[in-house]
Write a protein that holds these residues in place. Sequence first.
Motif, PDB file in Angstrom:
ATOM      1  N   TYR A  37       0.955  -1.303   0.189  1.00  0.00           N
ATOM      2  CA  TYR A  37       0.072   0.017   0.056  1.00  0.00           C
ATOM      3  C   TYR A  37       0.874   1.274  -0.065  1.00  0.00           C
ATOM      4  CZ  TYR A  37      -3.328   3.584   1.930  1.00  0.00           C
ATOM      5  OH  TYR A  37      -3.901   4.921   1.871  1.00  0.00           O
ATOM      6  N   ILE A 107      -6.307   0.492   3.333  1.00  0.00           N
ATOM      7  CA  ILE A 107      -4.888  -0.529   2.816  1.00  0.00           C
ATOM      8  C   ILE A 107      -5.420  -1.698   2.353  1.00  0.00           C
ATOM      9  CG2 ILE A 107      -3.178  -1.479   3.937  1.00  0.00           C
ATOM     10  CD1 ILE A 107      -3.142   0.645   6.041  1.00  0.00           C
ATOM     11  N   THR A 111      -4.809  -2.412  -1.904  1.00  0.00           N
ATOM     12  CA  THR A 111      -4.020  -3.600  -2.207  1.00  0.00           C
ATOM     13  C   THR A 111      -4.589  -5.023  -2.834  1.00  0.00           C
ATOM     14  OG1 THR A 111      -3.872  -4.579   0.017  1.00  0.00           O
ATOM     15  CG2 THR A 111      -2.370  -3.166  -0.532  1.00  0.00           C
TER      16      THR A 111
END
Length: 466
Positions: A37, A107, A111
């Motif tokens: 991230y 995050i 991702t």
Amino acid sequence: MMIFLLLLFSYITFHLYKLIFQNRAHSCCYMLHYECYKGTEDRMLNTETCAKIVMRNKNLGLQEYRFLLQTIVSSGLGEETYGPRNVLEGREATPVLTDSLSEFDDIAFDTLDALFAKTKISPTDIDILVVNVSLFSPEPSLTSRVVNRYKMREDIKTFNISGMGCSASIVAIDLVQQLFKSHSKALAIVVSTESIAPNWYCGKERSMILSNCLFRSGGCSMLLTNNGSLKGKAVMKLNQLVRTHLGANDEAYNCCIQMEDKLGHEGFLLTKGLTKAAAIAFKLNLRVLVPKILPLKDLLRYVLHTYRRKKAKGGVAPSLEAAGEGLNMKAGIQHFCIHPGGRSVIDGVGKSLGLNDYDLEPSRMALHRFGNTSAGGLWYVLGYMEAKKRLKRGDRIFMIGFGAGFKCNNCVWEVTRDLGDGNVWGDCIASYPLPPLNVSPFLEKFSWINDEGRTDVDLTSAFNKV
């Protein structure tokens, strides 16, 4: 009768061989892809932003400011690390549940979206999901949050891991590897991050202020499989993984612990006993791992060195720098992925294993660019190696992680094809490695804190002039 016995023997032999072969195949662990991230620019913690955050803490005085300056200057962190939104918005003292959830969503979903897009794997194909966040465990669980977002299958096996500290991603991978033994041709995802938003320390205890100086927002999602037909798409194969736990030792258990200070401010305590615990755990871990990865001649040399050292020096206090003394890890390892927990940890492990600046560069640069992102930190180091096109087919990578508990979790990956994706480092890798700075930006702007004769009274006016 003889023919019948031969047929029976052949049948049993065939099925035993098939069983052994299948078990070995199922226990293999391949990594198909990983995604780290990268925060947005409005969440960067540069010098000015850090100063504003520090000034909001009315519990601090001149001595605490001097300690903070000394710590951040020597930490190895740069000015482009990322913090949670509530801290940037001035709400670190009064976090709410949505701050923690939105930090995780940013995050994890960022991702995972990239992971599914690049691998062309559908979320409905995932058999196993593991999420590790040490300091945040809501209801429903974070794994349920991921399942709900991507509408995953009802028979997916989910595991939510908390309280495992900075080496939690290796714990999660170990769990997946064990599950692979009973789930053939499976696809597994590991989401590894930390919750910084509700855990910013607002007190004045020095051993707890350290966490604010080091920990930053970040994380990684990984796609793993034991499906042999996908071997050709893999980027790495897990060769060895060893976990060491010193929780039975009171000093090691308490050296890295979440608690409240005397005024009731919650934070994370990092004591001077941390390096001692890390040294003991690292040495115990190497005793198990090293025989599995080094050539026999190097093992014999290490055993002889250890014997001579004990005979000559007797009992000596453990140190991280000496934990791997006598080892020639480069005989079986090409790359070293050390958890970027802080400059002292990286340098200590480096000295212990006899590593040079080239070996330590990925960890040092990951610490500078992204800070200590806890369980996600190892993957930023790996990403640096890949972006620099260091990783070639057949290379072996030694991942070294330390975490609260106290734990040392290490593993060895084998690169299955040449790698060179720019990944999260793509837009800045050309400027790395950075040359040594003569003066830290923090020291350049705030060195006046150390002026003799300065008092608490004139701190605010001095900061306002910066």
